[in-house]
Design an enzyme around this catalytic site. Structure first.
Site, PDB file in Angstrom:
ATOM      1  N   HIS B  61       0.840  -1.214   0.000  1.00 52.15           N
ATOM      2  CA  HIS B  61       0.000   0.000   0.000  1.00 52.15           C
ATOM      3  C   HIS B  61       0.870   1.258   0.000  1.00 52.15           C
ATOM      4  O   HIS B  61       1.299   1.720   1.058  1.00 52.15           O
ATOM      5  CB  HIS B  61      -0.928  -0.009   1.218  1.00 52.15           C
ATOM      6  CG  HIS B  61      -2.057   0.965   1.109  1.00 52.15           C
ATOM      7  ND1 HIS B  61      -3.342   0.688   1.526  1.00 52.15           N
ATOM      8  CD2 HIS B  61      -2.107   2.225   0.613  1.00 52.15           C
ATOM      9  CE1 HIS B  61      -4.120   1.726   1.295  1.00 52.15           C
ATOM     10  NE2 HIS B  61      -3.384   2.683   0.748  1.00 52.15           N
ATOM     11  N   HIS B  63       1.577   5.221  -2.190  1.00 50.84           N
ATOM     12  CA  HIS B  63       1.149   6.206  -3.199  1.00 50.84           C
ATOM     13  C   HIS B  63       2.413   6.836  -3.774  1.00 50.84           C
ATOM     14  O   HIS B  63       3.169   7.475  -3.055  1.00 50.84           O
ATOM     15  CB  HIS B  63       0.267   7.276  -2.553  1.00 50.84           C
ATOM     16  CG  HIS B  63      -0.997   6.720  -1.969  1.00 50.84           C
ATOM     17  ND1 HIS B  63      -2.187   6.656  -2.673  1.00 50.84           N
ATOM     18  CD2 HIS B  63      -1.262   6.172  -0.753  1.00 50.84           C
ATOM     19  CE1 HIS B  63      -3.119   6.102  -1.911  1.00 50.84           C
ATOM     20  NE2 HIS B  63      -2.586   5.801  -0.735  1.00 50.84           N
ATOM     21  N   ARG B  65       2.379   8.912  -6.523  1.00 47.62           N
ATOM     22  CA  ARG B  65       2.011  10.259  -7.017  1.00 47.62           C
ATOM     23  C   ARG B  65       2.337  10.523  -8.475  1.00 47.62           C
ATOM     24  O   ARG B  65       2.017  11.590  -8.978  1.00 47.62           O
ATOM     25  CB  ARG B  65       2.657  11.362  -6.168  1.00 47.62           C
ATOM     26  CG  ARG B  65       2.331  11.312  -4.684  1.00 47.62           C
ATOM     27  CD  ARG B  65       0.862  11.468  -4.405  1.00 47.62           C
ATOM     28  NE  ARG B  65       0.591  11.634  -2.969  1.00 47.62           N
ATOM     29  CZ  ARG B  65      -0.461  11.108  -2.347  1.00 47.62           C
ATOM     30  NH1 ARG B  65      -1.353  10.390  -3.025  1.00 47.62           N
ATOM     31  NH2 ARG B  65      -0.654  11.320  -1.063  1.00 47.62           N
ATOM     32  N   ASN B  95      -4.748   6.380  -7.210  1.00 51.86           N
ATOM     33  CA  ASN B  95      -5.309   7.742  -7.179  1.00 51.86           C
ATOM     34  C   ASN B  95      -4.292   8.804  -7.609  1.00 51.86           C
ATOM     35  O   ASN B  95      -4.023   9.762  -6.908  1.00 51.86           O
ATOM     36  CB  ASN B  95      -5.895   8.068  -5.799  1.00 51.86           C
ATOM     37  CG  ASN B  95      -4.895   7.941  -4.684  1.00 51.86           C
ATOM     38  OD1 ASN B  95      -3.868   7.283  -4.829  1.00 51.86           O
ATOM     39  ND2 ASN B  95      -5.168   8.570  -3.568  1.00 51.86           N
ATOM     40  N   ASP B 153      -8.946   3.258  -3.334  1.00 50.39           N
ATOM     41  CA  ASP B 153      -8.364   3.792  -2.099  1.00 50.39           C
ATOM     42  C   ASP B 153      -8.435   5.313  -2.057  1.00 50.39           C
ATOM     43  O   ASP B 153      -8.079   5.988  -3.011  1.00 50.39           O
ATOM     44  CB  ASP B 153      -6.898   3.356  -1.990  1.00 50.39           C
ATOM     45  CG  ASP B 153      -6.286   3.785  -0.671  1.00 50.39           C
ATOM     46  OD1 ASP B 153      -6.899   3.516   0.373  1.00 50.39           O
ATOM     47  OD2 ASP B 153      -5.206   4.402  -0.684  1.00 50.39           O
ATOM     48  N   HIS B 233      -5.673  -0.766   5.609  1.00 53.40           N
ATOM     49  CA  HIS B 233      -5.446   0.044   6.813  1.00 53.40           C
ATOM     50  C   HIS B 233      -6.568  -0.014   7.870  1.00 53.40           C
ATOM     51  O   HIS B 233      -7.179   0.990   8.208  1.00 53.40           O
ATOM     52  CB  HIS B 233      -5.151   1.503   6.469  1.00 53.40           C
ATOM     53  CG  HIS B 233      -6.012   2.103   5.379  1.00 53.40           C
ATOM     54  ND1 HIS B 233      -7.383   2.122   5.423  1.00 53.40           N
ATOM     55  CD2 HIS B 233      -5.655   2.703   4.223  1.00 53.40           C
ATOM     56  CE1 HIS B 233      -7.833   2.716   4.329  1.00 53.40           C
ATOM     57  NE2 HIS B 233      -6.819   3.085   3.587  1.00 53.40           N
ATOM     58  N   ASP B 308       0.853   2.505   3.708  1.00 53.25           N
ATOM     59  CA  ASP B 308      -0.006   3.584   3.184  1.00 53.25           C
ATOM     60  C   ASP B 308       0.804   4.885   3.038  1.00 53.25           C
ATOM     61  O   ASP B 308       0.348   5.980   3.380  1.00 53.25           O
ATOM     62  CB  ASP B 308      -1.230   3.817   4.077  1.00 53.25           C
ATOM     63  CG  ASP B 308      -2.290   4.685   3.381  1.00 53.25           C
ATOM     64  OD1 ASP B 308      -2.119   5.008   2.186  1.00 53.25           O
ATOM     65  OD2 ASP B 308      -3.289   5.029   4.042  1.00 53.25           O
ATOM     66  N   HIS B 312       2.977  14.223   0.858  1.00 48.07           N
ATOM     67  CA  HIS B 312       2.433  15.566   0.615  1.00 48.07           C
ATOM     68  C   HIS B 312       3.552  16.574   0.845  1.00 48.07           C
ATOM     69  O   HIS B 312       4.381  16.388   1.740  1.00 48.07           O
ATOM     70  CB  HIS B 312       1.273  15.875   1.560  1.00 48.07           C
ATOM     71  CG  HIS B 312       0.052  15.056   1.295  1.00 48.07           C
ATOM     72  ND1 HIS B 312      -0.735  15.236   0.185  1.00 48.07           N
ATOM     73  CD2 HIS B 312      -0.509  14.041   1.995  1.00 48.07           C
ATOM     74  CE1 HIS B 312      -1.736  14.358   0.210  1.00 48.07           C
ATOM     75  NE2 HIS B 312      -1.621  13.613   1.298  1.00 48.07           N
ATOM     76  N   PHE B 326      -5.072  14.771   4.044  1.00 46.55           N
ATOM     77  CA  PHE B 326      -4.839  13.565   4.846  1.00 46.55           C
ATOM     78  C   PHE B 326      -3.631  12.820   4.286  1.00 46.55           C
ATOM     79  O   PHE B 326      -3.426  12.789   3.083  1.00 46.55           O
ATOM     80  CB  PHE B 326      -6.058  12.638   4.764  1.00 46.55           C
ATOM     81  CG  PHE B 326      -7.286  13.151   5.454  1.00 46.55           C
ATOM     82  CD1 PHE B 326      -7.493  12.912   6.805  1.00 46.55           C
ATOM     83  CD2 PHE B 326      -8.251  13.873   4.754  1.00 46.55           C
ATOM     84  CE1 PHE B 326      -8.635  13.368   7.444  1.00 46.55           C
ATOM     85  CE2 PHE B 326      -9.394  14.336   5.387  1.00 46.55           C
ATOM     86  CZ  PHE B 326      -9.592  14.084   6.732  1.00 46.55           C
TER      87      PHE B 326
END
Lengths: 308, 436
Positions: B61, B63, B65, B95, B153, B233, B308, B312, B326
């Site tokens: 899991h 991200h 980007r 995503n 997700d 999660h 996860d 950011h 988040f």
């Protein structure tokens, strides 16, 4: 005793002694109000900035008068609603204000923790004038001062905070101040607006108005807001008023010398009837006056003043 | 391809029930031999005395980007962060911008990984087109293109009928649905776990029921309609209870928990003075809930530990709490945090930690990794369980720094990461710029 905090962000973080120190200083500053010249030079040469991200004439004006009576230069920095949406502008604005030479920034913001964010980025002292539903420390202090003035004590007093506790910074700051000072707190209102977890703080939680205010020495009413109804937290203003509206008839359930307090602005006929708001138990206008004295004491202590 | 001999390590491979001091001989990118005192000569020799050698860790899991937010993370930086965290395989969540919901997107990720990646990346595709929750994707074509699993997700599938069809249809390909459970009506404008701390702070709460009601719904759908379901999660006591009961009655369900949910609580929001690096979905829960997560970890209800990893930028995180996005990053902190707060405190064994980060995710994803069986791809991670390590985001290979563990003093760290027989990370450094 000196006040050892650079900022006033919450009452949760203050000790009983620190709260008492502010209240004692408030008594001194209130005495100034009776003079013909209501001004002292304590903050001469200091710059105080009101940075308000939410509309608030009352609190902003109260801070402004307090700072002016201490001879500070006061600047009101109102932020348009559109730029509130962008958090970058909060820090950019704060840096700008600091570059202009602000010594103390008084901040209101809709988000809990916004003043804490500010303190991480600037050197000026910060006073929290309300951060969303979190805290409004000077309101808690002025409410405590008013109770002390009228009742002469806190120990053993039954104080009921009535209304939308969940969304109220006034409630939280009152709970911290008054529990530290020894009062017994009841929070009351519809179950959807009472944080059940507050039971852990040793306060009583009550959904029945009669039970809540029986034996009350003080009832502190909170403004009920229409937007909560839209979120289905209660069915209607009408029903709220039917269940929790404070009328003269219902006031008889409390002690004979009960104090009626309200942080304003009040909704006459909703949480409080016309008669109760203007009646002999009401100290609502006294709270406004005391607010100036409390804010003078806070400004004075934060800028390093010794006890007056 | 160079041969490699890893000597004297404590080899832990839960896929074979192995925990012994052994040598490992690697050649041609494969594990050739596991034995005591291997006498063969190799081009490279690693002395793993006092270290733990295990199958390469798998983070199912993350991200990355890319495409869309290359200022937060890229396939280049994300795979380096993975290598530094001991991960040899990671799943990338869909995503991105655009959402990974087409053959083109999956192929794009594959081509970028081939060009720039240093660990294996398994793309997860969306369940619905554009993660809109309304129209299912071309699952068959996506599986053929290389999508390893499906997930919306970050944007839960609110419509039960859509989730039903997704489960039924993907069953044909035996592809798991990685399920982000959150009832958006219940979470509403919430920004932290609903409860005592949230009540004190006056922030809007996300009730635990926002997660568990959807866990309950999807277990029901799974039992009625079939498919393969993996809950992402998991964070609440109620969800653990539901999954534990489902497993007891034989439901084919798995789940994961993150290092941050296992080691932090909602008190972190208060103690950090509203640091937005504590803002994550699902939110950090109360100690009572966390204790149940630990029981779930111990009794096997929680199959997998996954990070996860959600990068950011500081610019986006330096906002007031309700406005900040988040998510927090986790690949480079997972091992030090898990060692320090779970393994060294005796909450789980090192073997349990490793199985939840190797063979368990490999089985769920149906990939031939997470094992040291001879003949398997030589993905290995070498861990130093005693190394003193202070977490400092300045040293991260990730482009982002949004960690709630900044400054945490840890014991236990990643020593070396090996992908297909090549050393990609060793003693704090990314090795070369070769691609896998």
């Amino acid at each position: 005793m000196k006040f050892h905090h650079k900022h006033l962000l919450t009452l949760e973080e203050l000790t009983r002694e620190e709260i008492e120190l502010i209240l004692d200083n408030t008594t001194g500053f209130k005495e100034i109000f009776t003079r013909s010249i209501k001004k002292v030079p304590a903050l001469r040469g200091k710059t105080v900035v009101n940075l308000f991200y939410e509309n608030s004439t009352r609190t902003r004006t109260s801070f402004e008068i307090a700072a002016k009576r201490l001879s500070a230069d006061v600047i009101n920095f109102s932020v348009s609603t559109s730029s509130v949406q962008k958090g970058e502008s909060l820090l950019d604005t704060a840096h700008t204000i600091e570059a202009l030479g602000a010594d103390i920034i008084i901040m209101r913001h809709s988000c809990p923790g916004a003043p804490q964010l500010l303190t991480r980025h600037i050197n000026a002292s910060v006073i929290n004038a309300g951060d969303g539903p979190h805290e409004h420390p000077t309101q808690g202090l002025l409410d405590a001062f008013t109770i002390k003035e009228m009742k002469g004590r806190f120990e053993g007093l039954n104080v009921v905070i009535l209304g939308d506790i969940t969304h109220s910074r006034v409630a939280r700051s009152n709970i911290w101040a008054l529990t530290k000072l020894g009062a017994k707190i009841t929070i009351a209102g519809p179950s959807t607006l009472l944080p059940k977890a507050f039971a852990r703080l040793g306060i009583r939680i009550c959904t029945n108005l009669r039970e809540a205010i029986q034996g009350a020495d003080v009832i502190n009413l909170l403004r009920i807001q229409m937007e909560r109804q839209r979120k289905n937290l209660f069915p209607s203003i009408r029903e709220y008023s039917l269940l929790y509206g404070l009328t003269e008839e219902r006031l008889k359930w409390a002690k004979k010398d009960v104090l009626i307090m309200h942080p304003g602005p009040i909704n006459r006929g909703v949480e409080i009837s016309q008669e109760v708001a203007d009646g002999s138990h009401s100290v609502i206008l006294r709270q406004v006056t005391n607010g100036v004295a409390v804010r003078m004491a806070v400004l004075y202590l934060l800028s390093g003043g010794e006890e007056v | 391809m160079k041969s490699l001999l890893i000597k004297n390590g404590r080899v832990i491979d839960p896929s074979q029930g192995l925990d012994d001091t052994l040598d490992i001989y690697i050649s041609g990118g494969l594990i050739k031999q596991l034995a005591k005192n291997i006498g063969k000569k190799a081009a490279d020799v690693i002395d793993a005395k006092n270290l733990i050698v295990c199958p390469g860790l798998i983070d199912m899991h993350t991200h990355l980007r890319e495409p869309g937010r290359e200022d937060e993370e890229t396939i280049y930086s994300g795979t380096r962060a993975a290598a530094a965290g001991g991960f040899t395989s990671i799943c990338s969540m869909p995503n991105t911008r655009p959402i990974c919901d087409s053959r083109t997107s999956v192929k794009y990720i594959h081509s970028r990984v081939l060009e720039l990646g240093i660990v294996h990346v398994y793309p997860v595709a969306a369940i619905t087109v554009g993660q809109n929750g309304e129209e299912i994707v071309e699952f068959g074509d996506l599986v053929d293109a290389g999508a390893i699993a499906f997930s919306d997700d970050g944007r839960p599938v609110m419509n039960a009928e859509i989730m039903r069809r997704a489960l039924e249809y993907t069953a044909m390909f035996n592809a798991p649905i990685l399920d982000h459970c959150e009832d958006l009506n219940l979470s509403d404008e919430g920004v932290m776990h609903g409860g005592y701390v949230q009540s004190l702070l006056g922030l809007s709460g996300i009730p635990g029921a926002a997660e568990s009601t959807q866990v309950a719904r999807d277990i029901e759908l799974l039992e009625f309609f079939g498919g393969r379901l993996h809950i992402c999660h998991v964070s609440t006591m109620a969800s653990i209870h539901l999954i534990r009961r489902a497993k007891k009655r034989g439901v084919n369900i798995t789940c994961e928990a993150t290092p941050h949910h296992l080691t932090l609580t909602d008190m972190a929001v208060k103690e950090s003075n509203f640091d937005t690096n504590t803002k994550v979905k699902p939110p950090l829960v109360s100690e009572e809930n966390r204790q149940e997560l630990l029981r779930g970890l111990q009794d096997g209800t929680i199959d997998v530990i996954a990070t996860d990893h959600a990068p950011h930028t500081a610019k986006d995180k330096d906002l007031v709490y309700i406005e900040a996005p988040f998510g927090l990053i986790g690949m480079e902190t997972a091992i030090p945090v898990l060692f320090t707060d779970l393994v060294h405190k005796g909450i789980i064994t090192i073997n349990q930690m490793i199985e939840k980060m190797t063979i368990h995710p490999a089985r769920i994803l149906r990939i031939n990794r997470g094992t040291l069986k001879p003949g398997s791809p030589a993905d290995l991670t070498i861990l130093d369980p005693k190394k003193q390590y202070t977490i400092s985001s300045e040293k991260f290979f990730s482009l982002s720094h949004n960690t709630p563990f900044e400054g945490k003093k840890c014991r236990g760290a990643v020593d070396t990461t090996i992908v297909d027989g090549k050393i990609v990370f060793s003693k704090g450094k990314i090795m070369g710029n070769e691609t896998v």
